[in-house]
Scaffold this motif. Structure first.
Motif, PDB file in Angstrom:
ATOM      1  N   HIS A  25      33.503  37.246  16.136  1.00  0.00           N
ATOM      2  CA  HIS A  25      33.429  36.239  17.198  1.00  0.00           C
ATOM      3  C   HIS A  25      32.542  36.717  18.339  1.00  0.00           C
ATOM      4  O   HIS A  25      32.396  37.916  18.570  1.00  0.00           O
ATOM      5  N   GLN A  26      31.976  35.767  19.057  1.00  0.00           N
ATOM      6  CA  GLN A  26      31.256  36.052  20.291  1.00  0.00           C
ATOM      7  C   GLN A  26      32.275  35.959  21.418  1.00  0.00           C
ATOM      8  O   GLN A  26      33.018  34.979  21.486  1.00  0.00           O
ATOM      9  N   VAL A  27      32.293  36.958  22.303  1.00  0.00           N
ATOM     10  CA  VAL A  27      33.276  36.976  23.380  1.00  0.00           C
ATOM     11  C   VAL A  27      32.610  36.612  24.696  1.00  0.00           C
ATOM     12  O   VAL A  27      31.601  37.202  25.079  1.00  0.00           O
ATOM     13  N   LEU A  28      33.179  35.619  25.366  1.00  0.00           N
ATOM     14  CA  LEU A  28      32.746  35.255  26.705  1.00  0.00           C
ATOM     15  C   LEU A  28      33.721  35.932  27.663  1.00  0.00           C
ATOM     16  O   LEU A  28      34.907  35.654  27.650  1.00  0.00           O
ATOM     17  N   GLY A  29      33.219  36.845  28.464  1.00  0.00           N
ATOM     18  CA  GLY A  29      34.071  37.660  29.322  1.00  0.00           C
ATOM     19  C   GLY A  29      34.221  39.035  28.712  1.00  0.00           C
ATOM     20  O   GLY A  29      33.290  39.512  28.072  1.00  0.00           O
ATOM     21  N   PRO A  30      35.354  39.637  28.913  1.00  0.00           N
ATOM     22  CA  PRO A  30      36.518  39.086  29.579  1.00  0.00           C
ATOM     23  C   PRO A  30      36.314  38.949  31.084  1.00  0.00           C
ATOM     24  O   PRO A  30      35.561  39.688  31.691  1.00  0.00           O
ATOM     25  N   VAL A  31      37.005  37.961  31.650  1.00  0.00           N
ATOM     26  CA  VAL A  31      37.017  37.736  33.090  1.00  0.00           C
ATOM     27  C   VAL A  31      38.455  37.842  33.571  1.00  0.00           C
ATOM     28  O   VAL A  31      39.390  37.629  32.800  1.00  0.00           O
ATOM     29  N   ASP A  32      38.605  38.148  34.871  1.00  0.00           N
ATOM     30  CA  ASP A  32      39.956  38.414  35.370  1.00  0.00           C
ATOM     31  C   ASP A  32      40.386  37.508  36.519  1.00  0.00           C
ATOM     32  O   ASP A  32      41.376  37.776  37.190  1.00  0.00           O
ATOM     33  N   SER A  33      39.657  36.412  36.729  1.00  0.00           N
ATOM     34  CA  SER A  33      40.036  35.488  37.796  1.00  0.00           C
ATOM     35  C   SER A  33      39.694  34.055  37.392  1.00  0.00           C
ATOM     36  O   SER A  33      38.845  33.827  36.524  1.00  0.00           O
ATOM     37  N   LEU A  50      41.412  32.213  25.188  1.00  0.00           N
ATOM     38  CA  LEU A  50      42.633  33.014  25.237  1.00  0.00           C
ATOM     39  C   LEU A  50      42.882  33.327  26.698  1.00  0.00           C
ATOM     40  O   LEU A  50      42.046  33.966  27.347  1.00  0.00           O
ATOM     41  N   ILE A  51      44.017  32.874  27.234  1.00  0.00           N
ATOM     42  CA  ILE A  51      44.213  32.894  28.676  1.00  0.00           C
ATOM     43  C   ILE A  51      45.541  33.523  29.076  1.00  0.00           C
ATOM     44  O   ILE A  51      46.614  33.037  28.690  1.00  0.00           O
ATOM     45  N   ASP A  52      45.441  34.571  29.879  1.00  0.00           N
ATOM     46  CA  ASP A  52      46.607  35.154  30.527  1.00  0.00           C
ATOM     47  C   ASP A  52      46.972  34.239  31.690  1.00  0.00           C
ATOM     48  O   ASP A  52      46.095  33.588  32.276  1.00  0.00           O
ATOM     49  N   LEU A  53      48.245  34.175  32.041  1.00  0.00           N
ATOM     50  CA  LEU A  53      48.652  33.269  33.117  1.00  0.00           C
ATOM     51  C   LEU A  53      48.601  33.907  34.497  1.00  0.00           C
ATOM     52  O   LEU A  53      48.159  33.276  35.448  1.00  0.00           O
ATOM     53  N   ASN A  54      49.060  35.121  34.637  1.00  0.00           N
ATOM     54  CA  ASN A  54      49.049  35.793  35.939  1.00  0.00           C
ATOM     55  C   ASN A  54      47.783  36.613  36.067  1.00  0.00           C
ATOM     56  O   ASN A  54      47.627  37.638  35.405  1.00  0.00           O
ATOM     57  N   LEU A  55      46.889  36.154  36.951  1.00  0.00           N
ATOM     58  CA  LEU A  55      45.581  36.782  37.068  1.00  0.00           C
ATOM     59  C   LEU A  55      45.415  37.501  38.400  1.00  0.00           C
ATOM     60  O   LEU A  55      46.236  37.360  39.308  1.00  0.00           O
ATOM     61  N   ARG A  56      44.328  38.232  38.497  1.00  0.00           N
ATOM     62  CA  ARG A  56      43.984  38.977  39.706  1.00  0.00           C
ATOM     63  C   ARG A  56      44.022  38.059  40.929  1.00  0.00           C
ATOM     64  O   ARG A  56      43.705  36.883  40.856  1.00  0.00           O
ATOM     65  N   ASP A  57      44.407  38.638  42.023  1.00  0.00           N
ATOM     66  CA  ASP A  57      44.453  37.924  43.302  1.00  0.00           C
ATOM     67  C   ASP A  57      45.374  36.704  43.285  1.00  0.00           C
ATOM     68  O   ASP A  57      45.134  35.725  43.987  1.00  0.00           O
ATOM     69  N   GLY A  58      46.403  36.748  42.443  1.00  0.00           N
ATOM     70  CA  GLY A  58      47.370  35.650  42.420  1.00  0.00           C
ATOM     71  C   GLY A  58      46.918  34.418  41.689  1.00  0.00           C
ATOM     72  O   GLY A  58      47.569  33.371  41.775  1.00  0.00           O
ATOM     73  N   GLY A  59      45.809  34.494  40.988  1.00  0.00           N
ATOM     74  CA  GLY A  59      45.309  33.335  40.246  1.00  0.00           C
ATOM     75  C   GLY A  59      46.219  32.954  39.098  1.00  0.00           C
ATOM     76  O   GLY A  59      46.996  33.770  38.600  1.00  0.00           O
ATOM     77  N   ASP A  60      46.141  31.705  38.679  1.00  0.00           N
ATOM     78  CA  ASP A  60      46.972  31.174  37.607  1.00  0.00           C
ATOM     79  C   ASP A  60      46.081  30.676  36.469  1.00  0.00           C
ATOM     80  O   ASP A  60      45.275  29.756  36.655  1.00  0.00           O
ATOM     81  N   GLY A  61      46.245  31.270  35.297  1.00  0.00           N
ATOM     82  CA  GLY A  61      45.450  30.892  34.138  1.00  0.00           C
ATOM     83  C   GLY A  61      45.606  29.439  33.742  1.00  0.00           C
ATOM     84  O   GLY A  61      44.742  28.877  33.061  1.00  0.00           O
TER      85      GLY A  61
END
Length: 136
Positions: A25-33, A50-61
């Motif tokens: 697969h081609q990966v876009l990211g990973p990004v953390d916000s 593929l999305i984590d819910l609790n992200l950096r700086d309090g962000g919400d996936g």
């Protein structure tokens, strides 16, 4: 397939990226916000996320999944230990894989989901996947 990875835990993101690349697969990211994820999607539309819910700086996936659903109809999968939060936002994702997880299992889950979307599989749902809705 171009897969967006939204994950703020560096080692988890690296392991997931490595497994996805090994699987071709081609990966876009990973990004953390949230902002970085949306900016990346505007540059290059992912086929899957593929999305984590609790992200950096309090962000919400969930914000990322909502954006992808509204603008591109991109199938999303939550990767999180926040089960109640994921279930409360199930309309934005195909399902949930609970943390901690084995990155190799994520590949199997993606294959299962994309196979189901193309009606190429009648196999059992992988044990680590909680399905919210069927892919289109």
């Amino acid at each position: 397939m171009d897969i967006l990875v939204v994950e703020d835990e560096t080692l988890v993101a690296f392991a997931l990226e490595w497994a996805l690349r090994i699987a071709g697969h081609q990966v876009l990211g990973p990004v953390d916000s949230v902002g970085d994820a949306i900016d990346l999607c505007r540059e290059r539309r992912p086929d899957f996320a593929l999305i984590d819910l609790n992200l950096r700086d309090g962000g919400d996936g969930v914000e990322v999944a909502c954006y992808l659903n509204q603008h591109y109809q991109t199938p999303c999968l939550f990767l999180s230990a926040q089960v109640a939060h994921a279930r409360a936002n199930c309309r934005f994702a195909l399902g949930l894989v609970r943390k901690p997880y084995d990155s190799a299992r994520i590949i199997e889950i993606i294959d299962f989901i994309t196979g189901t979307a193309h009606r190429r599989t009648s196999g059992q749902v992988p044990a680590s996947l909680e399905i919210f809705r069927q892919p289109h």
